[in-house]
Structure formats: C-alpha cells, structure tokens
Motif scaffolding. Structure first.
Motif, mmCIF file in Angstrom:
data_model
loop_
_atom_site.group_PDB
_atom_site.id
_atom_site.type_symbol
_atom_site.label_atom_id
_atom_site.label_comp_id
_atom_site.label_asym_id
_atom_site.label_seq_id
_atom_site.Cartn_x
_atom_site.Cartn_y
_atom_site.Cartn_z
ATOM 1 N N ILE A 94 37.223 -38.179 32.716
ATOM 2 C CA ILE A 94 37.097 -38.662 34.094
ATOM 3 C C ILE A 94 37.309 -37.694 35.071
ATOM 4 C CG2 ILE A 94 37.640 -40.701 35.550
ATOM 5 C CD1 ILE A 94 35.884 -41.459 33.039
ATOM 6 N N ASN A 95 38.177 -36.831 34.953
ATOM 7 C CA ASN A 95 38.687 -36.008 35.887
ATOM 8 C C ASN A 95 37.725 -35.135 36.427
ATOM 9 O OD1 ASN A 95 41.126 -35.037 37.780
ATOM 10 N ND2 ASN A 95 40.562 -33.069 36.419
ATOM 11 N N ARG A 96 36.775 -34.769 35.546
ATOM 12 C CA ARG A 96 35.697 -33.719 35.906
ATOM 13 C C ARG A 96 34.857 -34.292 37.173
ATOM 14 N NH1 ARG A 96 32.606 -34.124 29.924
ATOM 15 N NH2 ARG A 96 34.704 -33.311 28.616
ATOM 16 N N PHE A 97 34.821 -35.579 37.262
ATOM 17 C CA PHE A 97 33.946 -36.203 38.650
ATOM 18 C C PHE A 97 34.981 -35.466 39.798
ATOM 19 C CE2 PHE A 97 32.696 -39.019 35.081
ATOM 20 C CZ PHE A 97 31.301 -38.999 35.305
ATOM 21 N N ALA A 98 36.152 -35.387 39.797
ATOM 22 C CA ALA A 98 36.890 -34.757 40.976
ATOM 23 C C ALA A 98 36.597 -33.662 41.400
ATOM 24 C CB ALA A 98 38.489 -35.027 40.529
ATOM 25 N N TRP A 135 27.064 -27.808 43.924
ATOM 26 C CA TRP A 135 26.620 -29.240 43.790
ATOM 27 C C TRP A 135 25.869 -29.316 42.516
ATOM 28 C CZ3 TRP A 135 21.646 -31.257 43.988
ATOM 29 C CH2 TRP A 135 21.499 -32.488 44.105
ATOM 30 N N ILE A 136 24.882 -28.342 42.560
ATOM 31 C CA ILE A 136 23.901 -28.347 41.045
ATOM 32 C C ILE A 136 24.903 -28.351 39.926
ATOM 33 C CG2 ILE A 136 22.006 -27.247 40.014
ATOM 34 C CD1 ILE A 136 21.275 -26.198 42.834
ATOM 35 N N ILE A 137 25.855 -27.657 39.846
ATOM 36 C CA ILE A 137 26.670 -27.406 38.663
ATOM 37 C C ILE A 137 27.230 -28.559 38.379
ATOM 38 C CG2 ILE A 137 28.630 -26.379 37.528
ATOM 39 C CD1 ILE A 137 27.906 -23.527 39.212
ATOM 40 N N TYR A 138 27.997 -29.233 39.318
ATOM 41 C CA TYR A 138 28.674 -30.316 39.273
ATOM 42 C C TYR A 138 27.824 -31.626 38.957
ATOM 43 C CZ TYR A 138 31.026 -34.662 40.891
ATOM 44 O OH TYR A 138 31.792 -35.995 41.089
ATOM 45 N N ILE A 139 26.602 -31.722 39.550
ATOM 46 C CA ILE A 139 26.106 -32.969 39.252
ATOM 47 C C ILE A 139 25.333 -32.697 37.541
ATOM 48 C CG2 ILE A 139 23.322 -33.901 39.330
ATOM 49 C CD1 ILE A 139 25.475 -34.869 41.304
ATOM 50 N N GLY A 140 25.148 -31.682 37.033
ATOM 51 C CA GLY A 140 24.904 -31.464 35.728
ATOM 52 C C GLY A 140 26.220 -31.814 35.008
ATOM 53 N N ILE A 141 27.603 -31.418 35.282
ATOM 54 C CA ILE A 141 28.617 -31.915 34.583
ATOM 55 C C ILE A 141 28.870 -33.399 34.464
ATOM 56 C CG2 ILE A 141 31.302 -31.755 34.545
ATOM 57 C CD1 ILE A 141 30.901 -28.713 35.698
ATOM 58 N N SER A 142 28.362 -33.858 35.785
ATOM 59 C CA SER A 142 28.684 -35.343 35.733
ATOM 60 C C SER A 142 27.630 -36.098 34.990
ATOM 61 C CB SER A 142 28.291 -35.747 37.474
ATOM 62 O OG SER A 142 29.460 -35.176 38.188
ATOM 63 N N LEU A 143 26.322 -35.794 34.838
ATOM 64 C CA LEU A 143 25.304 -36.293 34.224
ATOM 65 C C LEU A 143 25.798 -36.076 32.605
ATOM 66 C CD1 LEU A 143 21.908 -35.059 35.854
ATOM 67 C CD2 LEU A 143 23.093 -37.667 35.813
ATOM 68 N N LYS A 144 26.161 -34.998 32.345
ATOM 69 C CA LYS A 144 26.596 -34.793 30.664
ATOM 70 C C LYS A 144 27.801 -35.714 30.631
ATOM 71 C CE LYS A 144 28.758 -31.171 28.064
ATOM 72 N NZ LYS A 144 30.147 -31.813 27.776
ATOM 73 N N THR A 145 28.714 -36.147 31.342
ATOM 74 C CA THR A 145 29.938 -36.954 31.305
ATOM 75 C C THR A 145 29.380 -38.187 31.268
ATOM 76 O OG1 THR A 145 31.214 -34.971 32.559
ATOM 77 C CG2 THR A 145 32.011 -37.238 31.972
ATOM 78 N N LEU A 146 28.494 -38.784 32.083
ATOM 79 C CA LEU A 146 28.243 -39.995 32.255
ATOM 80 C C LEU A 146 27.348 -40.428 30.941
ATOM 81 C CD1 LEU A 146 26.689 -40.337 35.808
ATOM 82 C CD2 LEU A 146 28.603 -41.555 34.724
ATOM 83 N N ILE A 147 26.574 -39.339 30.133
ATOM 84 C CA ILE A 147 25.894 -39.841 28.899
ATOM 85 C C ILE A 147 27.049 -39.621 27.809
ATOM 86 C CG2 ILE A 147 24.491 -38.462 27.242
ATOM 87 C CD1 ILE A 147 23.115 -37.431 29.550
#
Length: 366
Positions: A94-98, A135-147
């Motif tokens: 969850i902390n990755r979203f920060a 932002w692109i890197i962050y969105i990639g991490i966020s999508l991976k984490t949501l999945i």
C-alpha cells in the motif's frame, strides 16, 4: 540572486543535517511539500493577491518549499545508493502509492518556480519533463499493485492513499499547462480521463474495504481518506485550467466535492471524539503522523478549487464566499498545528537518536 543564495544556504543546512544523521524520509513525507506548496500558490496567493505573490513573503515561502523538496529528493537518493529504497519505499504494497506525493510535490514546485522566478524558464520546463517520466513509472507501479490487490483480495489494508494516483495525474495537468502554453487538447483530455478513471477505481476499492469488512473508527479509519475530496478538488481545478470541461460539469464536481468534504470531515470529527475518549487527548489527536499533511493538502486544494470556480447561482455564490472567508483561517490554523506537532516530533527524534547513537546510527524522518 538574493533568493538563490537563500535557497543554497537552506539546502546546504538541510543536506548537512540529513546526510550527517543518515535520515531517510518516509515515502509520504513529500506530502509536506504538496501541502505547503498549495497553501502558498493556491490559498495565500489567491486570498491576498499580487502584493503577496509578487512580494518578499511569496518568494520566501516558495524558497522554503523548494529547499525542502530538494532535501527530500536527496534523502531518497541516499536511500537508493544505500540499498534501502526497496525496504523503505517499495516493500509495503500500500505504501507504494505514496510515491504519488513525489510527483505532486514536484509539480507544485515546478509551478512555484514558474510563477515566482519566471526568468528561469528552462528549469521548470526540464522539471516538467522529468516529472512526466516519474509519473509514468509511478502509474506503472500503481497499476501493478492494484492488480496484485485484486488477485490476492487484500482489500482490508486499502485507504485514501490509493487516490494519490488521481492527485499525481491531475498535478501533471496543472504543471504542464502552467509551464507550456497551447498544449494539444487530446493530451489534456487524456490526462483528465486517466485521473478520473483512477478516482472511480480507487474510491470503489476504499468503499469496498469499509463496507465488506468489520472495522473500528478509532483504529481503522485513516487520515488519508480525506483525499477522497482532495482528489476531486484537484480534478476540478485541472478541468478549469484546461478549459475542456463545461461550466455545468465543473459545478457538479464542486458540489460533489462539498458533499464528500462534509461527509468525510463529519466522520473525522466523530473519530476525533472517539479517539480522545479511548486514548486521551495527547495520544488520541495531539500526536504527529506524516499522513496528517494529507489533510492539510486536501483542505487547501478544496479551498483553491472553491476560489477558482465561477458561479452565478445566488446560493452557490453565498456558499463560495463563506468558504473563502472562513476557510483560509481554518487552513492556516491546521498548518500551524501541524508545524508545531512536526517540530516537536523532529526534536524528540533527534534527541533520542543522539542518546542512542552508540546503539544505532540511523534515524527515520517523519
């Protein structure tokens, strides 16, 4: 030149302190930069006008925020080179979203640079390009984490921090439109749609968590849940800045933000009362937590959205004026309280680390 010298001095002092004590900031610490930045750019500049924004105090507060941002960036690089990046910033799902606070914090600093020191045009432009990559890197991490969350069904830990996906995305819209003029409409619309999609998805995750599981308001309601209205507010401002959304839709977003604001903050007040009864005043509310910066950010963003929106309906004009004239003192009061709590925490952490230096040579900044 005077402000540049001040920036160098402040940064040198902060860098020395961070390096000498091996301070690794928490992932969400950049929320302090977000909060201070939107208060300077969105609250104080709007309320007090040109005398503030073009004067000493506007530039001085901008320099303080920029020096904090640079110092925190240095701390993140220290963690990377010291082999602690994954442990501090990535291991916790969850902390990755920060990491979204890094994007939004960089966006507000780019906007401040462009607004206050427009002679340095190339710096905010370079910063914008770098931030889009981040932002692109962050969105990639966020999508991976949501999945991962969906696959493992680990909804019980989600909270408002997920909505930093929306905040970071819409902050890119604000930054790019401040620094570059005449951006293609398709680019702006794409970012807006992505931001709103993330809002719907993440709000569903949060709602699902609280509806489908048992929870205690004293222990399980997170400070970051206030981003539910903060993310909607920054989305509304992004819509206004791009001029791609009609006035009626923007009004709908604003009214929705008001309703969510009242709902979330009512829960917050009830939670505060319960925590005082359960833990006492000191432990219940008079204690520092880095996520509290998120509340200041959301209040300031809601205030900025309200100030920016244009209204013709008499009732909505009345509501807007009341929020503007009362809200500024609420935002500034929250900021002062947070600075006091943060300062006390830093002092106590520093003194404790000095006493235990022979046992442990590393401290974690709030």
């Amino acid at each position: 030149m005077v402000y540049l010298c001040l920036l160098v001095v402040l940064l040198a002092c902060l860098t020395w302190f961070i390096h000498s004590h091996k301070i690794y900031i928490k992932t969400s610490t950049m929320a302090a930069v977000m909060s201070l930045g939107i208060i300077v750019q969105g609250v104080l500049f709007n309320y007090f006008g040109n005398p503030f924004s073009q004067g000493f105090f506007g530039k001085f507060l901008s320099i303080i925020n920029l020096s904090l941002w640079l110092a925190f960036v240095i701390s993140v690089f220290m963690a990377s080179f010291g082999g602690k990046f994954k442990e501090i910033h990535y291991s916790n799902q969850i902390n990755r979203f920060a990491i979204g606070t890094w994007v939004a914090g960089t966006s507000i600093c780019g906007i401040l640079l462009h607004a206050e020191f427009n002679q340095l045009v190339f710096i905010p432009r370079l910063l914008t390009v770098m931030n889009v990559v981040l932002w692109i890197i962050y969105i990639g991490i966020s999508l991976k984490t949501l999945i991962e969350i969906i696959r493992t069904k680990r909804f019980k830990n989600v909270h408002g921090i997920l909505l930093l996906t929306t905040v970071s995305t819409q902050s890119i819209v604000l930054l790019t439109n401040a620094v570059f003029k005449g951006l293609p409409s398709i680019m702006n619309m794409t970012f807006l749609i992505v931001g709103f999609c993330f809002y719907i998805i993440c709000a569903f995750f949060i709602l699902f968590r609280y509806v489908m599981s048992s929870w205690s308001i004293e222990k399980d309601w997170n400070n970051t849940n206030c981003i539910l209205h903060g993310a909607l507010s920054i989305s509304g401002i992004a819509c206004i800045k791009t001029s791609l959304v009609n006035a009626d839709m923007i009004t709908f977003i604003w009214v929705s933000a008001i309703m969510i604001f009242l709902l979330i903050e009512s829960v917050e007040i009830f939670r505060m009362i319960k925590r005082i009864k359960h833990y006492g005043f000191q432990k219940g509310i008079w204690t520092y937590d880095v996520t509290q910066w998120g509340r200041i950010f959301t209040f300031a963003m809601f205030y900025t959205f309200t100030f920016t929106i244009k209204q013709n309906l008499e009732l909505l004009v009345f509501i807007k004026e009341e929020i503007i004239h009362i809200g500024i003192w609420i935002v500034l009061s929250l900021l002062i309280i947070e600075i006091v709590l943060c300062s006390n925490f830093i002092i106590k952490t520093y003194l404790t680390s000095q006493k235990e230096m022979h046992k442990e040579n590393e401290v974690t900044f709030p």
